[in-house]
Design a protein around this motif. Structure first.
Motif, short mmCIF file in Angstrom:
data_model
loop_
_atom_site.label_atom_id
_atom_site.label_comp_id
_atom_site.label_asym_id
_atom_site.label_seq_id
_atom_site.Cartn_x
_atom_site.Cartn_y
_atom_site.Cartn_z
N ARG A 1 29.94 49.94 87.15
CA ARG A 1 30.91 50.83 86.51
C ARG A 1 30.40 51.21 85.14
N LEU A 2 30.49 52.50 84.83
CA LEU A 2 30.13 52.95 83.49
C LEU A 2 31.32 52.75 82.57
N ILE A 3 31.07 52.11 81.48
CA ILE A 3 32.14 51.91 80.51
C ILE A 3 31.89 52.86 79.37
N ARG A 4 32.76 53.85 79.28
CA ARG A 4 32.63 54.86 78.24
C ARG A 4 33.63 54.57 77.13
N PRO A 5 33.25 54.90 75.90
CA PRO A 5 34.22 54.70 74.81
C PRO A 5 35.38 55.68 74.94
N ALA A 6 36.51 55.29 74.43
CA ALA A 6 37.70 56.15 74.48
C ALA A 6 37.43 57.40 73.64
N PRO A 7 37.94 58.56 74.07
CA PRO A 7 37.71 59.78 73.30
C PRO A 7 38.32 59.67 71.91
N VAL A 8 37.55 60.12 70.93
CA VAL A 8 38.01 60.06 69.54
C VAL A 8 38.92 61.26 69.29
N PRO A 9 40.11 61.04 68.77
CA PRO A 9 40.99 62.19 68.49
C PRO A 9 40.37 63.08 67.42
#
Length: 72
Positions: free
Chosen positions: A7-15
């Motif tokens: 699974r690719l763990i991507r960082p949460a989108p920055v607002p």
């Protein structure tokens, strides 16, 4: 045997930061003004063209009436 997919763990989108948002709003407002100006120019051209067409139609109608009157 095949291994399970990782699974690719991507960082949460920055607002979007507030200054970026303000800049984006300003850009959109500028685009809106440009598009409104362009629409205004086109409407002016369209009105002029429409009036020219009406003038031609009136001339044609007048000539047709004169022809029918003279042919009677």
């Amino acid at each position: 045997m095949s291994a399970p997919r990782r699974r690719l763990i991507r960082p949460a989108p920055v607002p979007i930061a507030i200054p970026d948002r303000i800049r984006q709003i300003q850009k959109l407002r500028e685009r809106l003004e440009k598009e409104r100006a362009a629409l205004s120019r086109w409407q002016t051209k369209l009105k002029r063209s429409f009036n020219a067409v009406e003038k031609c139609q009136r001339k044609i109608a007048r000539i047709e009436r004169q022809l029918t009157h003279l042919e009677e």
